[in-house]
Design an enzyme around this catalytic site. Structure first.
Site, PDB file in Angstrom:
ATOM      1  NE  ARG A  58      -1.629  15.344  11.094  1.00  0.00           N
ATOM      2  CZ  ARG A  58      -2.911  15.437  11.447  1.00  0.00           C
ATOM      3  NH1 ARG A  58      -3.826  15.785  10.573  1.00  0.00           N
ATOM      4  NH2 ARG A  58      -3.285  15.174  12.685  1.00  0.00           N
ATOM      5  CD1 TRP A 118      -1.790   4.663  10.954  1.00  0.00           C
ATOM      6  CD2 TRP A 118      -0.256   4.252   9.370  1.00  0.00           C
ATOM      7  NE1 TRP A 118      -0.894   3.769  11.464  1.00  0.00           N
ATOM      8  CE2 TRP A 118       0.056   3.497  10.514  1.00  0.00           C
ATOM      9  CE3 TRP A 118       0.550   4.144   8.239  1.00  0.00           C
ATOM     10  CZ2 TRP A 118       1.172   2.658  10.564  1.00  0.00           C
ATOM     11  CZ3 TRP A 118       1.644   3.310   8.296  1.00  0.00           C
ATOM     12  CH2 TRP A 118       1.954   2.582   9.439  1.00  0.00           C
ATOM     13  CG  ASN A 172      -1.913   1.169   1.142  1.00  0.00           C
ATOM     14  OD1 ASN A 172      -2.829   1.103   0.320  1.00  0.00           O
ATOM     15  ND2 ASN A 172      -1.739   2.226   1.917  1.00  0.00           N
ATOM     16  CD  GLU A 197      -2.386   2.613  -2.883  1.00  0.00           C
ATOM     17  OE1 GLU A 197      -1.621   1.640  -2.683  1.00  0.00           O
ATOM     18  OE2 GLU A 197      -3.452   2.788  -2.251  1.00  0.00           O
ATOM     19  CG  ASP A 245      -6.262  18.121   9.346  1.00  0.00           C
ATOM     20  OD1 ASP A 245      -6.154  17.898   8.126  1.00  0.00           O
ATOM     21  OD2 ASP A 245      -6.019  17.278  10.220  1.00  0.00           O
TER      22      ASP A 245
HETATM   23  C1  LIG Z   1      -2.463  16.498   1.305  1.00  0.00           C
HETATM   24  C2  LIG Z   1      -3.165  15.310   1.885  1.00  0.00           C
HETATM   25  C3  LIG Z   1      -2.945  14.958   3.211  1.00  0.00           C
HETATM   26  C4  LIG Z   1      -3.569  13.850   3.764  1.00  0.00           C
HETATM   27  N1  LIG Z   1      -3.318  13.524   5.071  1.00  0.00           N
HETATM   28  C5  LIG Z   1      -3.855  12.405   5.587  1.00  0.00           C
HETATM   29  C6  LIG Z   1      -3.516  11.999   6.912  1.00  0.00           C
HETATM   30  O1  LIG Z   1      -2.779  12.657   7.625  1.00  0.00           O
HETATM   31  N2  LIG Z   1      -4.056  10.830   7.374  1.00  0.00           N
HETATM   32  C7  LIG Z   1      -4.899  10.062   6.613  1.00  0.00           C
HETATM   33  O2  LIG Z   1      -5.317   9.009   7.072  1.00  0.00           O
HETATM   34  N3  LIG Z   1      -5.259  10.443   5.363  1.00  0.00           N
HETATM   35  C8  LIG Z   1      -4.744  11.585   4.836  1.00  0.00           C
HETATM   36  N4  LIG Z   1      -5.066  11.972   3.571  1.00  0.00           N
HETATM   37  C9  LIG Z   1      -6.065  11.187   2.805  1.00  0.00           C
HETATM   38  C10 LIG Z   1      -5.461   9.919   2.265  1.00  0.00           C
HETATM   39  O3  LIG Z   1      -4.320  10.180   1.506  1.00  0.00           O
HETATM   40  C11 LIG Z   1      -6.473   9.172   1.397  1.00  0.00           C
HETATM   41  O4  LIG Z   1      -7.603   8.842   2.191  1.00  0.00           O
HETATM   42  C12 LIG Z   1      -5.924   7.922   0.753  1.00  0.00           C
HETATM   43  O5  LIG Z   1      -6.958   7.268   0.050  1.00  0.00           O
HETATM   44  C13 LIG Z   1      -5.331   7.006   1.781  1.00  0.00           C
HETATM   45  O6  LIG Z   1      -4.753   5.896   1.148  1.00  0.00           O
HETATM   46  P1  LIG Z   1      -5.171   4.414   1.562  1.00  0.00           P
HETATM   47  O7  LIG Z   1      -6.583   4.251   1.053  1.00  0.00           O
HETATM   48  O8  LIG Z   1      -4.189   3.581   0.823  1.00  0.00           O
HETATM   49  O9  LIG Z   1      -5.053   4.300   3.024  1.00  0.00           O
HETATM   50  C14 LIG Z   1      -4.451  13.083   2.990  1.00  0.00           C
HETATM   51  C15 LIG Z   1      -4.683  13.431   1.654  1.00  0.00           C
HETATM   52  C16 LIG Z   1      -4.055  14.530   1.101  1.00  0.00           C
HETATM   53  C17 LIG Z   1      -4.315  14.877  -0.343  1.00  0.00           C
END
Ligand SMILES: Cc1cc2nc3c(=O)[nH]c(=O)nc-3n(C[C@H](O)[C@H](O)[C@H](O)COP(=O)(O)O)c2cc1C
Length: 492
Positions: A182, A195, A177, A241, A291
């Site tokens: 952040r 996460w 994955n 991804e 945020d």
């Molecule tokens: C700039 C940015 C910051 C993000 N920060 C977080 C974060 O801190 N924690 C989180 O869980 N998702 C965050 N997200 C959302 C995740 O990237 C998004 O839900 C993504 O689908 C997560 O990947 P996964 O489905 O493989 O877990 C952020 C997205 C963006 C565009």
């Protein structure tokens, strides 16, 4: 030709006149935020920025520049993914999926890797020394303070890595994955990994923690822009991804073995932080963080990652973004997801015509959806269907409108919706999981949802009065006024 790395993307942006090089020193301590925020609030998202001389919080200039707002306009987002319009990608996917595949969205998404075109571009692990490992810093030499990692907002808990691809592996299936989460710097070789519980990286960690096993983690900064975007896309856990990024690029993502773990990292990255989570460690306090809701997320406990190596190019660029009161750069990353995934939603909810998550709704707070209504109660079918699909389950308010409403224009959508509803009759409340960032729900990640049926009401739905038409001037009158317009002396 797809863009292979961050520096090639910067060059392409510069050539397109979309990049400003900031030559004077600007501090990573909030000053970069203030400059970038003013740009991101400009109409259309403002230019991409390359801070050539970031000033470090500890004093002195950074050896490495900071790039920000690279994805912060519709045009740049399309450039990043090598298309003219983002809808092209959605169409490509829906053509692929117009096969006999499972009915649920997750089922269809899970089929993606098996489809020929997707399988054509699997990530490639190459030997030799990759660009991202031109410099390798290991063990006691690791010091994150040497990197230009910004402090974004006044009440933030510390410096934050904001545009990473966090690489982990599912201990059961072995599927990789890559998630954009952040990361707070909490020591010279320690970071806190934010996460959220609904995300795939968090699920990998829960499984590893239950097993009591050390979890390798790699944090990639930079790489090809499609991979950077893919880390933010809500793909199901069964999809790597980097495979999806290969599909977007129509070329494989090149990977290399990490130097301190058995993970693979993007060979073209600018910088990679390698590390692990020790299951015996206590969770650490992460946050507060300004945020993308426009409010601070309160501090909470998250796992600590020990950084065992920093690998980088000879002259790396630090990719960064800021989130805060919308609109910000992340709106365009989310907008790409909206456009790319819309045809997939349509496969399971075929009555959907269009959908939009306006910037002010920060994705999960507000979803406008237009439908081709064919039977009574269909608006409720659609909202319940959406609440049952992946991260759409976190949507707080869903407004369903008829197909003639342009939901991409929030002013039009609200105008029609507010005219069309009898609130007591047309608003329904439901319960479900709520986004981690929501500060108002009754419980952490649990609370209520609101569905608004703003479609025209039918007799079969109990509406017995006549429904009025929208006011539209007739074409003949318009044409006559067009013809006389010049003579009227009116300048608009
Ligand atoms: C700039 C940015 C910051 C993000 N920060 C977080 C974060 O801190 N924690 C989180 O869980 N998702 C965050 N997200 C959302 C995740 O990237 C998004 O839900 C993504 O689908 C997560 O990947 P996964 O489905 O493989 O877990 C952020 C997205 C963006 C565009």
């Amino acid at each position: 030709m797809s863009i292979d790395n961050l520096r090639a993307f910067l060059q392409a942006l510069e050539k397109a006149g979309d990049l400003v090089r900031v030559k004077r020193g600007v501090s990573v301590n909030k000053e970069i935020t203030e400059v970038a925020d003013r740009c991101m609030k400009a109409p259309g998202g403002g230019p991409a920025l390359l801070f050539e001389q970031p000033l470090l919080t500890g004093g002195g200039a950074s050896r490495y520049p900071v790039a920000i707002n690279l994805f912060g306009s519709e045009r740049r987002m399309a450039m990043a993914l090598g298309v003219e319009t983002l809808d092209e990608i959605g169409e490509r996917i829906s053509t692929l999926l117009n096969l006999k595949v499972p009915d649920t969205l997750l089922g269809k998404l899970a089929m993606l890797p098996q489809l020929a075109e997707m399988a054509k571009f699997p990530p490639k692990v190459s030997g030799g020394r990759p660009a991202c490992q031109e410099t390798v810093i290991k063990g006691a030499e690791v010091n994150l303070a040497e990197l230009p990692i910004p402090i974004c907002w006044p009440e933030d808990g510390g410096p934050y890595i904001t545009l990473p691809g966090v690489i982990t592996r599912d201990p059961v299936s072995g599927v990789r994955n890559v998630g954009m989460y952040r990361i707070q710097v909490i020591g010279r070789n320690e970071v806190a990994m934010h996460w959220q519980r609904h995300k795939v990286g968090a699920a990998h960690w829960r499984e590893m923690a239950t097993r009591g096993e050390t979890m390798p983690v790699a944090i990639a900064l930079g790489g090809d822009p499609a991979s950077i975007y893919a880390a933010s896309a809500p793909l199901p856990p069964t999809i790597d991804e980097f495979l999806f990024a290969g599909f977007l690029r129509r070329e494989p993502v090149r990977l290399a073995k990490a130097v301190t773990s058995d993970l693979e990292v993007p060979a073209e990255a600018e910088i990679v932080l390698e590390g692990h989570i020790d299951p015996r460690d206590a969770l650490v306090l992460e946050g507060p963080f300004g945020d993308h809701t426009g409010f601070y997320s309160l501090a909470d406990y998250y796992p600590k990652v020990h950084i065992t190596a920093i690998t980088m190019r000879g002259d790396p660029v630090w990719p960064h973004t800021i989130v805060g009161r919308p609109p910000m750069e992340d709106f365009y990353l989310g907008h790409a997801t909206e456009r790319i995934f819309l045809p997939l939603l349509k496969l399971t909810l075929p009555e959907i015509v269009d959908m939009h998550m306006p910037a002010e709704g920060i994705f999960h707070n507000l979803v406008f959806v237009s439908i081709d209504k064919q039977y009574p109660g269909q608006a409720y079918k659609v909202m319940n269907g959406l609440w049952g699909q992946g991260l759409m389950s976190l949507a707080k308010v869903i407004v369903v409108l008829d197909k003639d409403v342009n939901v991409r224009d929030p002013k039009e959508a609200w105008w029609v919706a507010l005219n069309h509803i009898d609130p007591e009759r047309d608003v329904r409340f439901s319960m479900g999981p709520i986004d981690v960032l929501d500060h108002s729900s009754r419980g952490f990640t649990f609370g209520s949802k609101m569905g608004i049926d703003a479609t025209r009401k039918w007799k079969e739905e109990g509406f017995t009065r006549d429904w009025p038409n929208k006011i539209v001037m007739d074409a003949a009158t318009k044409a006559r006024v067009d013809a006389m317009w010049k003579d009227l002396g009116i300048e608009l």
